[in-house]
Design a protein around this motif. Structure first.
Motif, PDB file in Angstrom:
ATOM      1  N   ILE A  86       0.862  -1.182   0.000  1.00  0.00           N
ATOM      2  CA  ILE A  86       0.000   0.000   0.000  1.00  0.00           C
ATOM      3  C   ILE A  86       0.898   1.233   0.000  1.00  0.00           C
ATOM      4  O   ILE A  86       1.802   1.350   0.834  1.00  0.00           O
ATOM      5  N   THR A  87       0.628   2.144  -0.916  1.00  0.00           N
ATOM      6  CA  THR A  87       1.321   3.436  -0.943  1.00  0.00           C
ATOM      7  C   THR A  87       0.268   4.529  -1.090  1.00  0.00           C
ATOM      8  O   THR A  87      -0.787   4.308  -1.691  1.00  0.00           O
ATOM      9  N   LYS A  88       0.548   5.661  -0.502  1.00  0.00           N
ATOM     10  CA  LYS A  88      -0.326   6.822  -0.637  1.00  0.00           C
ATOM     11  C   LYS A  88       0.567   8.054  -0.728  1.00  0.00           C
ATOM     12  O   LYS A  88       1.455   8.235   0.115  1.00  0.00           O
ATOM     13  N   PRO A  89       0.334   8.904  -1.717  1.00  0.00           N
ATOM     14  CA  PRO A  89       1.175  10.093  -1.862  1.00  0.00           C
ATOM     15  C   PRO A  89       1.232  10.950  -0.597  1.00  0.00           C
ATOM     16  O   PRO A  89       2.273  11.540  -0.297  1.00  0.00           O
ATOM     17  N   GLU A  90       0.136  11.005   0.156  1.00  0.00           N
ATOM     18  CA  GLU A  90       0.120  11.853   1.354  1.00  0.00           C
ATOM     19  C   GLU A  90       1.019  11.325   2.472  1.00  0.00           C
ATOM     20  O   GLU A  90       1.318  12.041   3.429  1.00  0.00           O
ATOM     21  N   TRP A  91       1.466  10.066   2.383  1.00  0.00           N
ATOM     22  CA  TRP A  91       2.394   9.540   3.394  1.00  0.00           C
ATOM     23  C   TRP A  91       3.809  10.066   3.181  1.00  0.00           C
ATOM     24  O   TRP A  91       4.588  10.139   4.116  1.00  0.00           O
ATOM     25  N   ASP A  92       4.157  10.389   1.938  1.00  0.00           N
ATOM     26  CA  ASP A  92       5.508  10.852   1.637  1.00  0.00           C
ATOM     27  C   ASP A  92       5.682  12.299   2.089  1.00  0.00           C
ATOM     28  O   ASP A  92       4.803  13.128   1.860  1.00  0.00           O
ATOM     29  N   ARG A  98      10.009   8.735   2.045  1.00  0.00           N
ATOM     30  CA  ARG A  98       8.895   8.045   1.378  1.00  0.00           C
ATOM     31  C   ARG A  98       8.513   6.810   2.179  1.00  0.00           C
ATOM     32  O   ARG A  98       9.362   6.172   2.793  1.00  0.00           O
ATOM     33  N   ALA A 100       5.758   3.191   2.570  1.00  0.00           N
ATOM     34  CA  ALA A 100       4.838   2.183   2.035  1.00  0.00           C
ATOM     35  C   ALA A 100       4.454   1.282   3.202  1.00  0.00           C
ATOM     36  O   ALA A 100       5.140   1.254   4.232  1.00  0.00           O
ATOM     37  N   GLU A 111       5.593  -0.644   8.288  1.00  0.00           N
ATOM     38  CA  GLU A 111       5.816   0.531   7.459  1.00  0.00           C
ATOM     39  C   GLU A 111       7.256   0.473   6.970  1.00  0.00           C
ATOM     40  O   GLU A 111       8.176   0.254   7.752  1.00  0.00           O
TER      41      GLU A 111
END
Length: 120
Positions: A86-92, A98, A100, A111
């Protein structure tokens, strides 16, 4: 006198042998005797979260965060092994890095963090 790093991470598992093998195979974690492996120096975070955080699932009291040096390569390898990523741009976060997420076979959240080069 001060703490110099994390000496270990211990948690309960239904099948310790299978879970240890999964971590060693897919993440290279704890592949040595007694679950030891040599880590590289770099940033580590020790931070309690509020009890009602939505940063990770409410049914878990913890989330393991592992620092990686090639997030894209790690994610490709995990996906090839059939592990959901799972990746989300808002996590970076610029200046932090960065991120995932994956889950181990017992549903524990992991994580993966590639620190921003500016953080060391």
């Amino acid at each position: 006198m001060a703490v110099t790093g994390i000496g270990g991470f211990f948690f309960r598992a239904r099948d310790t042998g299978a879970l240890s093998a999964w971590y060693a195979k897919h993440l290279g974690v704890g592949a040595g005797e007694y679950g030891m492996w040599q880590t590289q120096s770099g940033p580590s975070v020790f931070a309690p979260f509020k009890a009602d955080t939505d940063y990770f699932a409410a049914d878990h009291q913890w989330m393991l965060n592992l620092r990686v040096d090639d997030l894209d390569g790690m994610l490709a390898t995990l996906r090839e092994a059939g592990i959901e990523v799972i990746t989300k741009p808002e996590w970076d976060m610029p200046g932090v890095g960065r991120f995932a997420r994956i889950h181990d076979p017992e549903g524990n959240p992991i994580e993966l963090w590639q620190p921003d080069p500016a953080t060391g």
